[in-house]
Design a protein around this motif. Structure first.
Motif, PDB file in Angstrom:
ATOM      1  N   ALA A 145      25.948   4.033  26.950  1.00  0.00           N
ATOM      2  CA  ALA A 145      25.510   2.760  26.371  1.00  0.00           C
ATOM      3  C   ALA A 145      25.906   2.654  24.902  1.00  0.00           C
ATOM      4  CB  ALA A 145      23.996   2.617  26.517  1.00  0.00           C
ATOM      5  N   THR A 146      25.743   3.759  24.165  1.00  0.00           N
ATOM      6  CA  THR A 146      26.123   3.778  22.749  1.00  0.00           C
ATOM      7  C   THR A 146      27.626   3.576  22.604  1.00  0.00           C
ATOM      8  OG1 THR A 146      24.301   5.311  22.278  1.00  0.00           O
ATOM      9  CG2 THR A 146      25.999   5.083  20.592  1.00  0.00           C
ATOM     10  N   CYS A 147      28.367   4.241  23.452  1.00  0.00           N
ATOM     11  CA  CYS A 147      29.825   4.147  23.423  1.00  0.00           C
ATOM     12  C   CYS A 147      30.275   2.709  23.699  1.00  0.00           C
ATOM     13  CB  CYS A 147      30.396   5.093  24.470  1.00  0.00           C
ATOM     14  SG  CYS A 147      32.104   5.560  24.186  1.00  0.00           S
ATOM     15  N   GLU A 148      29.709   2.091  24.705  1.00  0.00           N
ATOM     16  CA  GLU A 148      30.071   0.715  25.050  1.00  0.00           C
ATOM     17  C   GLU A 148      29.687  -0.252  23.933  1.00  0.00           C
ATOM     18  OE1 GLU A 148      28.095   0.107  28.759  1.00  0.00           O
ATOM     19  OE2 GLU A 148      29.683   1.081  29.952  1.00  0.00           O
ATOM     20  N   TYR A 149      28.540  -0.009  23.300  1.00  0.00           N
ATOM     21  CA  TYR A 149      28.088  -0.868  22.199  1.00  0.00           C
ATOM     22  C   TYR A 149      29.063  -0.767  21.028  1.00  0.00           C
ATOM     23  CZ  TYR A 149      24.872  -3.009  18.829  1.00  0.00           C
ATOM     24  OH  TYR A 149      24.295  -3.821  17.885  1.00  0.00           O
TER      25      TYR A 149
END
Length: 238
Positions: A17-21
């Motif tokens: 999720a952090t990576c996609e954000y």
């Protein structure tokens, strides 16, 4: 592969999720879940910043940080649910640049990462163009203390003090502004490229520098604390 940020976290959903954000806001990002994959990734790809968890299943983020510091000086920001001051101090002492406690806000951590990346992008380890106080790139500071900027080394009585890159940057910035009080915020902005860092980060680096260059680290001759403000590299004219 050129990657702005590598996330090392065994919480796969959070890392993803952090990576996609980050990717949504123009920060190229990848994630791995263990120490072996992290070492392999950094050996085969270019990384500008690492977000590193302490608990990595059977692996330790502390051990991984030490291994990374053997080969790279890229900023390492610890991310962890562990809250104790001891964990924070260990993280900073072994080469971490900051400690971010989980749960974290994606917007806040993105802002921190983007500021650091902006600061480091296209910058050399030491910005010599801003050095207006030293007369040359290789200065004899005084009888026993000598600095070689190109080599990023400080010598004490002819012996390499063994400053790490960030320690050298901090030492050199203070020396370049000798006899002038430098605030903590200025040091954070100039050395870390960020004003979000905690005082603990700076204090640990100053202590380690003093241990390497001062005859008596508890009563420093050169790098002195200006309580409530920052530090001064005091060098009396002869």
């Amino acid at each position: 592969m050129n990657c702005d940020c590598l996330i090392v976290d065994d919480e796969i959903e959070l890392a993803k999720a952090t990576c996609e954000y980050f990717e949504m806001f123009g920060v190229s990002c990848a994630y791995v879940t263990n120490a072996n994959d992290c070492m392999s990734f950094t050996e085969n790809n270019s990384v500008k910043l690492i977000l590193l968890d302490i608990n990595l299943g059977a692996d330790s983020g502390f051990v991984l940080c030490k291994a990374l510091r053997e080969k790279t000086d890229v900023p390492i920001l610890f991310i962890s649910a562990r809250q104790s001051d001891d964990d924070v101090l260990i993280a900073l002492n072994i080469g971490g640049d900051d400690y971010i406690k989980k749960p974290y806000s994606l917007s806040v951590i993105l802002a921190k990462v983007k500021v650091i990346l902006k600061r480091y992008e296209g910058k050399s380890i030491v910005d010599k163009s801003n050095d207006t106080n030293s007369s040359s790139l290789n200065d004899n500071i005084c009888g026993e203390l000598r600095i070689e900027v190109d080599a990023m080394k400080v010598y004490i009585s002819g012996k390499d003090a063994g400053l790490k890159t960030k320690e050298f940057k901090l030492f050199y910035y203070l020396y370049s502004n000798k006899n002038k009080v430098i605030t903590k915020d200025e040091l954070f902005a100039q050395i870390w490229g960020d004003t979000f860092f905690s005082d603990g980060t700076l204090n640990v680096h100053i202590r380690k520098i003093r241990e390497k260059v001062e005859e008596n680290p508890n009563n420093p001759r050169y790098i002195k604390t200006v309580w409530g403000t920052g530090y001064i590299f005091e060098l009396l004219e002869h």
